[in-house]
Structures are given as C-alpha cells and as structure tokens.
Scaffold this active site. Structure first.
Site, PDB file in Angstrom:
ATOM      1  N   SER A   1      37.327  39.784  46.695  1.00 24.22           N
ATOM      2  CA  SER A   1      38.000  38.368  46.215  1.00 24.22           C
ATOM      3  C   SER A   1      37.266  37.199  47.013  1.00 24.22           C
ATOM      4  O   SER A   1      36.153  37.164  47.079  1.00 24.22           O
ATOM      5  CB  SER A   1      39.565  38.505  46.417  1.00 24.22           C
TER       6      SER A   1
ATOM      7  N   GLU B   1      33.490  41.443  39.603  1.00 22.24           N
ATOM      8  CA  GLU B   1      34.873  41.836  39.043  1.00 22.24           C
ATOM      9  C   GLU B   1      35.731  40.249  39.443  1.00 22.24           C
ATOM     10  O   GLU B   1      34.989  39.247  39.886  1.00 22.24           O
ATOM     11  CB  GLU B   1      35.609  42.770  39.933  1.00 22.24           C
TER      12      GLU B   1
ATOM     13  N   HIS C   1      40.377  44.030  41.805  1.00 23.38           N
ATOM     14  CA  HIS C   1      41.830  43.938  41.839  1.00 23.38           C
ATOM     15  C   HIS C   1      42.682  44.808  40.964  1.00 23.38           C
ATOM     16  O   HIS C   1      43.956  44.406  40.705  1.00 23.38           O
ATOM     17  CB  HIS C   1      41.994  42.611  41.318  1.00 23.38           C
TER      18      HIS C   1
END
Length: 310
Positions: free
Chosen positions: A118, A215, A280
């Site tokens: 992330s 992502e 995630h």
C-alpha cells in the site's frame, strides 16, 4: 529501471531480532500486539519502534511526526542487530518522510528484508532506486489480512525463511487479460502511489524492461483510469515487459474496473495477468520486488530466477 540489479537481503533465521515500524498511518494497538505475537510464534524477536504506537499531534492520519517516523525507520535499518524491518500498516505518510531519511547511511548499512504494501510502495521504490536493495511487497503485520488469513501469513513466513520453496507464485484466481509470457525485474505496488511519485526528485524514471505489479484499494474506476492515464502520458510505462494486476478492493464492481484496466493496458502490447492475488484482498501473496522473473499471464504464474532472499 535502475542501472544495476538490486541486491537481495539475507533470509531470516530463528531467533533473529526484527523491527516493526509505522512509516505512514497510526495503528490499532491491539492489532499491533497480535502481529508481534505472530512474529514471536515464528521464533523471531520482534521490537516495536519507539513511535510505532504514536499519533501525530495535529494530523491524526499520521503515526507520529514525519521526523519521528523517519528516525524509527532509519534507526531500525541501520541497527546491525535488526535483521528485517516490517511495516505495521500502510495508510498515508511515507511520501512526507522519505526525503528525511539519510540515504548515505541507509546505503552503507547491510541490506535486510523490508516488508509492506500500500503506502509502503513509496519506500519500496526509494530503496530500489536510492539504495539498490530488493524488498518484499507483503502484508502489514498489524493489518487485518495478516492477522486473519493463515495462507497470507504462511506465504510471507516461507518467503522470509525458506524462499526457495516459493520461487513460483501461483494464484487460483489469476487469468490472462492479455495472454503471453514476459521476463523482467519486478517493481511496482499501489497504483495511486506510483502515479504520485511522478516528477518527484530521484523517482524511478520509468518501468522499461520491468514486470510491473499494480493494485489499489478504494479507488473508483475513473480514478484508476486517471492514474493509469497519467503514467501513460508521462511515458512511464513505455517499454514495460509485462504487468501483473492484484486486488482492487472497494474499487467498485470488478467488471467495471476490468474494463478500465483492459482499455488502458491492452494497448501496451505486453502480457497482462489479472486477479493475481496480491494487495488488499482477503488473502495476499508476498511478491519480491527487484528480482528477475518470468510472468506467464496465460498460466497465471510468476517464476523468479532466484529466491527472494539469500
């Protein structure tokens, strides 16, 4: 890509001391405690950084001040007794502290695994470009997926302790968006963070020759389109060898997301695998960054030439 292949860090061994830092957002204390217990169960000696449980005095979306978060990361990396650095969570904030790090000191220290995803994408990119070290796009130890999902934990554990057993990554959900095979050195992570790095000092100039991982979370299709279009217009995707797409949690109906991904990426003329199982999602593979590999988009596999750690 960088001029030289990044250096792979040593694997972990039972009894190793490891550090858990919070380079971005604040933590839920109970989750951090549970994550530390998991690491102890791996026969590691985990230590939470001094400000890992902190919160910025006025900006509640940050774990402590920029200077404190940077100091925690630098001290952990430069401490020879620490054999790996785990990010406790993502969120936001790595961009604010990455330029406060002493990169001469970080380059002089022995390489070690850096694990996170992330917002930690900013640090993965920085360690690749500025320090020449490969890293691990893997779960955060105070994150819900790491704490709940046995497969997520086990894949990270094997990557750290026995990386030769996970040289080929296979996801049961993976399928070709654009079929074919491609070779290159892995890079990437969170799409929004990669787009936000464009134009910043010492950022990677482009993904040419690389296998790009992408992502994201909580980004509706039009914002995914915007970030991909920004990378395309900047020429950052020129010459990329192949693309592996992970999870797009809370980004809207996947068929809408898929339409955007196909529209923006199919024109690159390279293999693209979708739903590859990192990011995630409810379960997450750990993917080494900075390691040469072959992507088989048709078969849904990513095979590394060498183990992630030595």
């Amino acid at each position: 890509m960088t001029a030289t292949r990044p250096v792979r860090p040593p694997r972990l061994r039972p009894g190793d001391r490891v550090a858990v830092v919070a380079p971005s957002g604040p933590l839920v204390a109970e989750r951090l405690d549970r994550g530390l217990d998991v690491l102890r169960g791996w026969d590691l000696d985990p230590v939470a950084a001094p400000h890992a449980r902190g919160t910025h005095p006025t900006l509640g979306y940050l774990a402590a001040s920029d200077e404190e978060r940077a100091r925690d990361l630098q001290d952990a990396w430069c401490d020879p007794s620490v054999k790996a650095v785990f990010a406790a969570r993502g969120g936001y904030g790595a961009q604010r502290m990455v330029d406060l790090l002493d990169w001469d000191a970080l380059r002089a220290a022995a390489p070690k695994p850096l694990i996170g995803f992330s917002d930690v994408t900013v640090l993965h990119e920085a360690f690749a470009v500025r320090a020449g070290v490969s890293t691990l796009h893997g779960p955060a130890v105070a994150g819900e997926v790491f704490l709940k999902d046995d497969a997520t934990r086990e894949h990270l554990r094997r990557t750290l302790f026995a990386p030769e057993t996970v040289r080929t990554l296979v996801s049961p959900t993976a399928r070709p968006l654009v079929p074919g095979r491609a070779r290159g050195i892995t890079l990437g992570g969170c799409l929004a963070m990669l787009a936000s790095e464009l134009g910043t000092p010492r950022a990677r100039q482009g993904a040419a020759g690389g296998l790009l991982l992408l992502e994201d979370v909580g980004e509706p299709p039009y914002r995914i389109d915007r970030a991909l279009t920004q990378l395309l217009r900047a020429g950052w995707l020129d010459g990329v060898a192949g693309v592996a797409l992970g999870s797009w949690a809370r980004c809207g109906p996947y068929e809408q997301v898929r339409e955007v991904l196909g529209d923006r990426l199919a024109g690159l003329g390279v293999p693209v695998a979708e739903e590859f199982g990192f990011g995630h999602g409810d379960s997450a593979l750990t993917v080494p960054l900075g390691v040469p590999a072959e992507l088989d988009a048709t078969a849904g596999t990513l095979t590394f030439d060498v183990p992630a750690t030595v």
